[in-house]
Design a protein around this motif. Structure first.
Motif, PDB file in Angstrom:
ATOM      1  N   GLU A 154       0.828  -1.202   0.000  1.00 24.73           N
ATOM      2  CA  GLU A 154       0.000   0.000   0.000  1.00 24.73           C
ATOM      3  C   GLU A 154       0.863   1.253   0.000  1.00 24.73           C
ATOM      4  O   GLU A 154       1.969   1.271   0.547  1.00 24.73           O
ATOM      5  CB  GLU A 154      -0.937   0.030   1.216  1.00 24.73           C
ATOM      6  CG  GLU A 154      -0.232   0.082   2.551  1.00 24.73           C
ATOM      7  CD  GLU A 154      -1.164  -0.046   3.744  1.00 24.73           C
ATOM      8  OE1 GLU A 154      -2.363  -0.302   3.559  1.00 24.73           O
ATOM      9  OE2 GLU A 154      -0.674   0.099   4.883  1.00 24.73           O
ATOM     10  N   PHE A 155       0.352   2.291  -0.653  1.00 31.42           N
ATOM     11  CA  PHE A 155       0.961   3.611  -0.602  1.00 31.42           C
ATOM     12  C   PHE A 155       0.212   4.427   0.442  1.00 31.42           C
ATOM     13  O   PHE A 155      -1.015   4.544   0.398  1.00 31.42           O
ATOM     14  CB  PHE A 155       0.870   4.305  -1.965  1.00 31.42           C
ATOM     15  CG  PHE A 155       1.884   3.823  -2.960  1.00 31.42           C
ATOM     16  CD1 PHE A 155       3.155   4.389  -3.005  1.00 31.42           C
ATOM     17  CD2 PHE A 155       1.571   2.809  -3.844  1.00 31.42           C
ATOM     18  CE1 PHE A 155       4.099   3.944  -3.923  1.00 31.42           C
ATOM     19  CE2 PHE A 155       2.499   2.365  -4.774  1.00 31.42           C
ATOM     20  CZ  PHE A 155       3.768   2.930  -4.811  1.00 31.42           C
ATOM     21  N   VAL A 156       0.967   4.999   1.380  1.00 30.63           N
ATOM     22  CA  VAL A 156       0.366   5.798   2.449  1.00 30.63           C
ATOM     23  C   VAL A 156       0.935   7.213   2.380  1.00 30.63           C
ATOM     24  O   VAL A 156       2.138   7.399   2.176  1.00 30.63           O
ATOM     25  CB  VAL A 156       0.633   5.189   3.838  1.00 30.63           C
ATOM     26  CG1 VAL A 156       0.061   6.077   4.936  1.00 30.63           C
ATOM     27  CG2 VAL A 156       0.041   3.788   3.930  1.00 30.63           C
ATOM     28  N   GLN A 157       0.056   8.186   2.555  1.00 29.74           N
ATOM     29  CA  GLN A 157       0.472   9.588   2.554  1.00 29.74           C
ATOM     30  C   GLN A 157       0.040  10.252   3.854  1.00 29.74           C
ATOM     31  O   GLN A 157      -1.104  10.117   4.273  1.00 29.74           O
ATOM     32  CB  GLN A 157      -0.160  10.312   1.365  1.00 29.74           C
ATOM     33  CG  GLN A 157       0.124  11.801   1.307  1.00 29.74           C
ATOM     34  CD  GLN A 157      -0.473  12.429   0.063  1.00 29.74           C
ATOM     35  OE1 GLN A 157      -0.095  12.105  -1.061  1.00 29.74           O
ATOM     36  NE2 GLN A 157      -1.417  13.338   0.253  1.00 29.74           N
ATOM     37  N   LEU A 158       0.955  10.957   4.477  1.00 28.54           N
ATOM     38  CA  LEU A 158       0.676  11.702   5.702  1.00 28.54           C
ATOM     39  C   LEU A 158       0.938  13.177   5.442  1.00 28.54           C
ATOM     40  O   LEU A 158       2.032  13.552   4.993  1.00 28.54           O
ATOM     41  CB  LEU A 158       1.574  11.209   6.842  1.00 28.54           C
ATOM     42  CG  LEU A 158       1.562  12.043   8.129  1.00 28.54           C
ATOM     43  CD1 LEU A 158       0.198  11.994   8.802  1.00 28.54           C
ATOM     44  CD2 LEU A 158       2.661  11.571   9.089  1.00 28.54           C
ATOM     45  N   SER A 159      -0.047  14.026   5.714  1.00 31.64           N
ATOM     46  CA  SER A 159       0.113  15.473   5.574  1.00 31.64           C
ATOM     47  C   SER A 159      -0.153  16.119   6.933  1.00 31.64           C
ATOM     48  O   SER A 159      -1.062  15.705   7.651  1.00 31.64           O
ATOM     49  CB  SER A 159      -0.874  16.039   4.542  1.00 31.64           C
ATOM     50  OG  SER A 159      -0.770  15.344   3.309  1.00 31.64           O
ATOM     51  N   ILE A 160       0.631  17.139   7.261  1.00 30.13           N
ATOM     52  CA  ILE A 160       0.500  17.812   8.561  1.00 30.13           C
ATOM     53  C   ILE A 160       0.423  19.320   8.359  1.00 30.13           C
ATOM     54  O   ILE A 160       1.262  19.909   7.675  1.00 30.13           O
ATOM     55  CB  ILE A 160       1.700  17.500   9.481  1.00 30.13           C
ATOM     56  CG1 ILE A 160       1.933  15.992   9.591  1.00 30.13           C
ATOM     57  CG2 ILE A 160       1.494  18.113  10.862  1.00 30.13           C
ATOM     58  CD1 ILE A 160       3.213  15.624  10.342  1.00 30.13           C
ATOM     59  N   ARG A 207      -3.157  19.428  12.590  1.00 27.95           N
ATOM     60  CA  ARG A 207      -4.157  18.615  11.893  1.00 27.95           C
ATOM     61  C   ARG A 207      -3.425  17.615  11.006  1.00 27.95           C
ATOM     62  O   ARG A 207      -2.498  17.968  10.276  1.00 27.95           O
ATOM     63  CB  ARG A 207      -5.073  19.502  11.038  1.00 27.95           C
ATOM     64  CG  ARG A 207      -6.207  18.741  10.347  1.00 27.95           C
ATOM     65  CD  ARG A 207      -7.098  19.659   9.510  1.00 27.95           C
ATOM     66  NE  ARG A 207      -7.742  20.659  10.344  1.00 27.95           N
ATOM     67  CZ  ARG A 207      -7.408  21.953  10.370  1.00 27.95           C
ATOM     68  NH1 ARG A 207      -6.451  22.400   9.600  1.00 27.95           N
ATOM     69  NH2 ARG A 207      -8.028  22.798  11.162  1.00 27.95           N
ATOM     70  N   TYR A 208      -3.862  16.361  11.078  1.00 22.39           N
ATOM     71  CA  TYR A 208      -3.212  15.275  10.348  1.00 22.39           C
ATOM     72  C   TYR A 208      -4.167  14.696   9.302  1.00 22.39           C
ATOM     73  O   TYR A 208      -5.330  14.399   9.604  1.00 22.39           O
ATOM     74  CB  TYR A 208      -2.776  14.166  11.322  1.00 22.39           C
ATOM     75  CG  TYR A 208      -1.735  14.631  12.312  1.00 22.39           C
ATOM     76  CD1 TYR A 208      -0.382  14.476  12.051  1.00 22.39           C
ATOM     77  CD2 TYR A 208      -2.111  15.268  13.497  1.00 22.39           C
ATOM     78  CE1 TYR A 208       0.579  14.928  12.953  1.00 22.39           C
ATOM     79  CE2 TYR A 208      -1.154  15.727  14.397  1.00 22.39           C
ATOM     80  CZ  TYR A 208       0.188  15.554  14.124  1.00 22.39           C
ATOM     81  OH  TYR A 208       1.140  16.009  15.010  1.00 22.39           O
ATOM     82  N   PHE A 209      -3.644  14.514   8.100  1.00 23.18           N
ATOM     83  CA  PHE A 209      -4.393  13.922   7.006  1.00 23.18           C
ATOM     84  C   PHE A 209      -3.687  12.615   6.601  1.00 23.18           C
ATOM     85  O   PHE A 209      -2.483  12.627   6.329  1.00 23.18           O
ATOM     86  CB  PHE A 209      -4.411  14.838   5.780  1.00 23.18           C
ATOM     87  CG  PHE A 209      -5.015  16.192   6.017  1.00 23.18           C
ATOM     88  CD1 PHE A 209      -6.296  16.490   5.575  1.00 23.18           C
ATOM     89  CD2 PHE A 209      -4.284  17.199   6.654  1.00 23.18           C
ATOM     90  CE1 PHE A 209      -6.845  17.750   5.768  1.00 23.18           C
ATOM     91  CE2 PHE A 209      -4.829  18.455   6.860  1.00 23.18           C
ATOM     92  CZ  PHE A 209      -6.112  18.731   6.413  1.00 23.18           C
ATOM     93  N   ILE A 210      -4.427  11.521   6.561  1.00 18.54           N
ATOM     94  CA  ILE A 210      -3.871  10.250   6.109  1.00 18.54           C
ATOM     95  C   ILE A 210      -4.637   9.791   4.875  1.00 18.54           C
ATOM     96  O   ILE A 210      -5.869   9.829   4.846  1.00 18.54           O
ATOM     97  CB  ILE A 210      -3.961   9.166   7.205  1.00 18.54           C
ATOM     98  CG1 ILE A 210      -3.195   9.604   8.458  1.00 18.54           C
ATOM     99  CG2 ILE A 210      -3.412   7.834   6.695  1.00 18.54           C
ATOM    100  CD1 ILE A 210      -3.337   8.645   9.628  1.00 18.54           C
ATOM    101  N   LYS A 211      -3.890   9.369   3.867  1.00 20.58           N
ATOM    102  CA  LYS A 211      -4.507   8.817   2.657  1.00 20.58           C
ATOM    103  C   LYS A 211      -3.871   7.466   2.350  1.00 20.58           C
ATOM    104  O   LYS A 211      -2.647   7.341   2.326  1.00 20.58           O
ATOM    105  CB  LYS A 211      -4.304   9.743   1.457  1.00 20.58           C
ATOM    106  CG  LYS A 211      -4.825   9.162   0.137  1.00 20.58           C
ATOM    107  CD  LYS A 211      -4.341   9.935  -1.082  1.00 20.58           C
ATOM    108  CE  LYS A 211      -4.993  11.284  -1.174  1.00 20.58           C
ATOM    109  NZ  LYS A 211      -4.637  11.978  -2.460  1.00 20.58           N
ATOM    110  N   ILE A 212      -4.711   6.461   2.133  1.00 18.79           N
ATOM    111  CA  ILE A 212      -4.239   5.166   1.645  1.00 18.79           C
ATOM    112  C   ILE A 212      -4.672   5.074   0.186  1.00 18.79           C
ATOM    113  O   ILE A 212      -5.866   5.025  -0.108  1.00 18.79           O
ATOM    114  CB  ILE A 212      -4.816   3.994   2.446  1.00 18.79           C
ATOM    115  CG1 ILE A 212      -4.497   4.148   3.933  1.00 18.79           C
ATOM    116  CG2 ILE A 212      -4.262   2.669   1.920  1.00 18.79           C
ATOM    117  CD1 ILE A 212      -5.133   3.092   4.814  1.00 18.79           C
TER     118      ILE A 212
END
Length: 232
Positions: A154-160, A207-212
């Motif tokens: 899986e590709f995971v993206q974390l934005s802060i 604020r945390y954004f997670i995308k799979i």
């Protein structure tokens, strides 16, 4: 004022939401205020009806304005009026995106930030970090880290971002996360958008954004949130 109160109560009870519906309902409920003489209203009653019509129009405006006020971030919403301090909304032409060599963990340590981070550097592949910085003052508005996890394929993206900063690029993610789940003491908003699993939560001023990418399992999102929270 007693009749105005009765009108407001009638509108709330019947769920009437257009001006024409309200006026029709007024004619039915309060015929004493609308007297017809041929095709003309009696002058005295017409004035009263005009007053009630104004109330009805105001009710329609409130019905439209209140949801908008709830859904859109208030860009001038400071502590003085009960909001977060110095809300800042940045449009796409107000910031620059560029790839950087450092990781979120390295940025956290060198800049004394209490970011949560994924401890995936030893087993993650194809990692890349993107920095969003303000064109006006070069402030770091967002850090974003993407990685491929071969163990889970899986590709995971974390934005802060800071809790008071909104970027136009993240508007779609915010709008897509309409469900809510608690993870520990944190309220997590989540949703599925175009095949991607998304979630948002706040912790300690960020604020945390997670995308799979191409992820369909919301439970996996909650696992990742719990994993992040362990890095406090």
């Amino acid at each position: 004022m007693r009749e105005e109160h009765k009108l407001n109560k009638a509108i709330k009870q019947d769920g009437i939401d257009t001006q024409s519906e309200i006026l029709d309902e007024l004619k039915r409920r309060y015929p004493q205020y609308v007297e017809q003489s041929g095709n003309k209203q009696a002058p005295a009653r017409k004035r009263i009806f005009a007053f009630i019509s104004a109330i009805a129009a105001a009710a329609v405006c409130v019905a439209v304005i209140v949801p908008c006020a709830v859904l859109l971030p208030n860009r001038n919403n400071g502590v003085a009026n009960g909001g977060k301090d110095n809300i800042r909304y940045c449009k796409q032409d107000e910031y620059e995106k560029k790839y950087v060599e450092y990781t979120i963990l390295e940025y956290r340590e060198s800049n004394n930030r209490n970011y949560l981070y994924f401890d995936w550097y030893e087993f993650g592949e194809e990692r890349e970090t993107v920095c969003y910085s303000s064109n006006a003052d070069n402030e770091v508005l967002c850090l974003e880290e993407r990685v491929y996890l071969p163990e889970n394929d899986e590709f995971v993206q974390l934005s802060i971002t800071k809790s008071n900063i909104y970027l136009s690029e993240l508007d779609t993610t915010i709008a897509s996360c309409t469900s809510e789940q608690s993870v520990g003491n944190n309220a997590v908003k989540w949703g599925i958008k175009e095949g991607d699993a998304l979630c948002i939560f706040e912790d300690n001023g960020y604020r945390y954004f997670i995308k799979i990418k191409q992820g369909q399992d919301e439970n996996r999102l909650f696992e990742l949130v719990a994993e992040l929270l362990e890095t406090k």
